[in-house]
Design an enzyme around this catalytic site. Structure first.
Site, short mmCIF file in Angstrom:
data_model
loop_
_atom_site.label_atom_id
_atom_site.label_comp_id
_atom_site.label_asym_id
_atom_site.label_seq_id
_atom_site.Cartn_x
_atom_site.Cartn_y
_atom_site.Cartn_z
N ASP A 218 -33.75 8.76 -5.52
CA ASP A 218 -32.83 7.80 -4.90
C ASP A 218 -33.57 6.49 -4.58
O ASP A 218 -32.93 5.47 -4.31
CB ASP A 218 -32.27 8.38 -3.58
N GLN B 181 -27.61 14.33 -0.59
CA GLN B 181 -26.41 13.49 -0.52
C GLN B 181 -26.11 13.11 0.93
O GLN B 181 -26.04 13.96 1.81
CB GLN B 181 -25.22 14.25 -1.13
N LYS C 30 -22.51 12.77 -10.35
CA LYS C 30 -23.93 12.85 -10.70
C LYS C 30 -24.19 14.05 -11.61
O LYS C 30 -24.95 13.97 -12.57
CB LYS C 30 -24.77 12.93 -9.41
#
Ligand code: NAD
Length: 290
Positions: A121, A98, A54
């Protein structure tokens, strides 16, 4: 028949280039680049790889990424405090936590605390709800990435009989909602489904998201069907594989995604798109205020 292998890496790379061009234009016009805060707890090796990918995508597109690498012992209260601070910070556009999180942290509460406008997300119940009522804003990265990948491959989704295997909040469930939005007739299968083979056998489009290597047998696939494999499973020899028996399925399907190199890169690319979109949406909202 030998299937067309959908190259997710190449499609994602094109998407990243488009995002970069868009961000370059913003910066040239005197606007700031988007900023993504990435929170990682502990030192899980798989999570570290995802976070690194990422960060690399941020570098490629010109998104500023700020790493918050915290020890696994970080308390829920400390994590709450960081998220509140990032929610309030006007220069932070996206907040990513995460997963998986250590067991003492309640992931549902953490995700619910993230400002939905910064939920890049697309996991917040508000954003899933927006998708459910056909007014998507920030869309869950993996399902949205699958849709973009199919569109880029010239696949018309309207009217297809689609079967999604897996109904998790972050992957299978929003995947079903995305396909419904795209005009498919959607069946969702899960661990209590009685006859998976029959559902798969009549599908025009199969999206596998169970996290079980070899769950979808190649001979179940209807000739000419489209197969998207979201699963990521590590075999005892260290190799990564999906949920679908690729060798046989690729002889029956018309299109198929490989693992790795299929859906994974699309997930990262749509995260970048969401981060840019989050900034643009907040700018629009603030310019609409008097
Ligand atoms: P999860 O464990 O939360 O959910 C798995 C789902 O599969 C559940 O809904 C369960 O009911 C269903 N399932 C399990 N066994 C089944 C069976 N025998 N028959 C039918 N359904 C069954 O997992 P998740 O977070 O949704 O992730 C699913 C997979 O996708 C994992 O392999 C994960 O690593 C992968 N993943 C990939 C990406 C990517 O970018 N490619 C992103 C996220 C997740």
């Amino acid at each position: 028949m030998s299937a067309h292998i959908i190259d997710g890496k190449q499609i994602a790379s094109q998407l990243l280039e488009d995002i970069k061009a868009n961000i370059d234009q913003r910066v040239q016009a005197g606007k700031r680049a988007p900023c993504l805060a990435v929170i990682l707890l502990g030192d899980d090796p798989a999570s570290a790889i995802y976070v690194r990918n990422k960060r690399l995508a941020c570098e490629k597109t010109g998104i500023v990424s700020i790493a918050h690498n915290l020890p696994a012992s970080t308390s829920q209260e400390e994590l709450f405090a960081l998220i509140r601070q990032l929610n309030a910070d006007d220069t932070t556009d996206g907040i990513l936590v995460q997963s998986p999180l250590p067991h003492h942290i309640d992931e549902t509460e953490i995700l619910a605390l993230i400002d939905p406008a910064k939920d890049v997300d697309g996991f917040h119940p508000y954003n899933i709800g927006r998708l459910a009522v056909r007014q998507p804003l920030l869309r869950s990265c993996t399902p949205y990435g699958v849709i973009k990948m199919l569109q880029a491959s010239g696949i018309a989704l309207k009217g297809l009989d689609a079967v999604v295997v897996g109904v998790s909040n972050h992957v299978g469930r929003p995947m079903g909602l995305e396909l419904l939005l795209a005009g498919c007739t959607v069946t969702s299968c899960h661990r209590h489904t009685k006859d998976l083979a029959t559902h798969i056998g009549r599908a025009d489009l199969i999206v596998a998201a169970a996290g079980k290597a070899g769950l979808i047998k190649g001979e179940w696939i209807k000739p000419g069907a489209i197969v998207v494999d979201i699963g990521i499973n590590r075999l005892p020899d260290g190799k990564i594989t999906g949920d679908v028996d690729f060798a046989v399925a690729s002889q029956r399907a018309s299109h198929i995604t490989p693992v790795p190199g299929g859906v994974g890169p699309m997930t990262v690319a749509t995260l970048m798109e969401n981060t840019l979109k989050a900034l643009e949406l907040r700018e629009q909202a603030s310019s609409a205020r008097v």
